[in-house]
Design an enzyme around this catalytic site. Structure first.
Site, short mmCIF file in Angstrom:
data_model
loop_
_atom_site.label_atom_id
_atom_site.label_comp_id
_atom_site.label_asym_id
_atom_site.label_seq_id
_atom_site.Cartn_x
_atom_site.Cartn_y
_atom_site.Cartn_z
N ARG A 196 0.81 -1.23 0.00
CA ARG A 196 0.00 0.00 0.00
C ARG A 196 0.85 1.28 0.00
O ARG A 196 0.41 2.33 0.49
CB ARG A 196 -0.97 0.02 1.20
N SER A 246 -11.21 -1.43 3.40
CA SER A 246 -10.49 -1.83 4.62
C SER A 246 -9.84 -0.60 5.22
O SER A 246 -9.06 0.08 4.56
CB SER A 246 -9.39 -2.84 4.28
N GLU A 316 -5.04 2.44 6.64
CA GLU A 316 -4.82 2.39 5.19
C GLU A 316 -5.51 3.62 4.56
O GLU A 316 -5.01 4.20 3.61
CB GLU A 316 -5.42 1.10 4.62
#
Ligand code: FAD
Length: 322
Positions: A196, A246, A316
């Site tokens: 990420r 998420s 995230e």
């Protein structure tokens, strides 16, 4: 009333100064863009999948690289804070909003071309549209991305991934713009992809277009795989409610959702923000959430998971504004 009266107070004066200053920026931008490309005091609820947050002072919807460059030039010269977004599916804007300019690269900037086994997409192309182009051209390797609701630019910046695939596996090259409006070309490892993360995020570059390298495959099998992955998503994820996907990164050798469930937080709620009953890694807006509810719930979850397991979760999602 004379607004410049000395008894107006410093807060009032600074607000007035900001309004006049932003008026001046607006006047410069409207020389570059059409009116429908330049939105002011725009609710970011309408532009983010979590459906929370306050107003952005300005939202710019460029059609071309030349417009992006000219807009950036005005913003840099005027020292206006600015940021970039795609579909806003990994973004939470605070309730107090964003007092600068947001450049949104989405539908206006979404051309896709297929050339042999490569697909080049502008930053605003949706991952769904790119996956469909791959399927129609009989190209395999991008099925993993077909259900991720973001844009190509957001996905490259985030190194988005799902079901054992990630952007890192397919991205060949990217044309980007740096903070000074200079064009930068990145090839292969220069993207510095990790979980990420990317060089794009680190250097605050703007993705303009990206080329992915795929392999020849059978269109029917590609379609089947996309359908099966998307059915898995519908089964496991609360896609009927607003969310940002998420919320937390996957901790090493573990799963955020599992740790959140073990901390007893399935369905836990603050205001209108709730840890999803269906997938504990998602926070959903059950109707009237504010960004403050979502941010407070993120903090609560991190604290409780840490108390319960000793694991410190890391966000995230990106939070914009203070
Ligand atoms: C229901 C749901 C399911 C999801 N599933 C997944 C999943 O399986 N896997 C996954 O990885 N993510 C998933 N996400 C999160 C999100 O879709 C991805 O992170 C996506 O890549 C974000 O793209 P975006 O265009 O919406 O970016 P935004 O949310 O608009 O922005 C995210 C970040 O990218 C930056 N950015 C956006 N565009 C550019 C650009 N052109 N140049 C430089 N930086 C840019 C922004 O500044 C910001 O920091 C999901 C989200 C939802 C709501």
């Amino acid at each position: 009333m004379n607004l410049w009266q000395p008894n107006m107070g410093s807060a009032g004066l600074s607000l007035l100064y900001r309004c006049l200053f932003m008026d001046n920026v607006y006047n410069q931008l409207i020389n570059i863009l059409q009116q429908q490309q330049l939105l002011t005091q725009i609710s970011m609820k309408e532009h983010t999948s979590m459906r929370v947050g306050g107003e952005a002072a300005m939202l710019v919807l460029p059609y071309s690289v030349a417009e992006i460059e000219q807009v950036l030039h005005v913003l840099l010269r005027a020292h206006v804070p600015h940021t970039i977004m795609g579909n806003g599916t990994n973004l939470i804007v605070s309730d107090s909003g964003y007092s600068g300019v947001i450049l949104k690269l989405a539908d206006n900037f979404a051309a896709i071309r297929v050339c042999g086994n490569q697909i080049t997409a502008q930053a605003g192309a949706s991952l769904a549209a790119v996956s469909n182009a791959a399927w129609r051209a009989g190209l395999t390797g991008f099925e993993f991305a077909s259900g991720i609701p973001g844009t190509m630019g957001g996905a490259v910046a985030m190194n988005a991934g799902a079901y054992d695939g990630e952007m890192k596996d397919v991205v060949l090259k990217t044309t980007a713009m740096d903070e000074n409006g200079k064009i930068i070309h990145l090839n292969g490892e220069e993207h510095e992809f990790s979980y990420r993360k990317s060089f794009i995020q680190k250097q605050k570059l703007i993705v303009l277009e990206t080329t992915i390298q795929l392999e020849a495959g059978e269109a029917d099998r590609i379609k089947e795989k996309m359908q099966s992955l998307n059915a898995r998503r519908r089964e496991k994820q609360p896609l009927n409610l607003p969310s940002a996907g998420s919320v937390f990164k996957r901790p090493p050798d573990n799963f955020a959702g599992k740790l959140i469930e073990q901390a007893g937080l399935r369905g836990f709620r603050i205001g209108g923000a709730q840890v999803s009953d269906k997938h504990c890694g998602f926070i959903v807006n059950i109707g009237d959430a504010t960004a403050a509810d979502v941010i407070a719930l993120i903090k609560w979850v991190k604290d409780k998971v840490y108390e319960n397991s000793g694991v410190m979760l890391e966000e995230e999602v990106k939070i914009l504004g203070g």
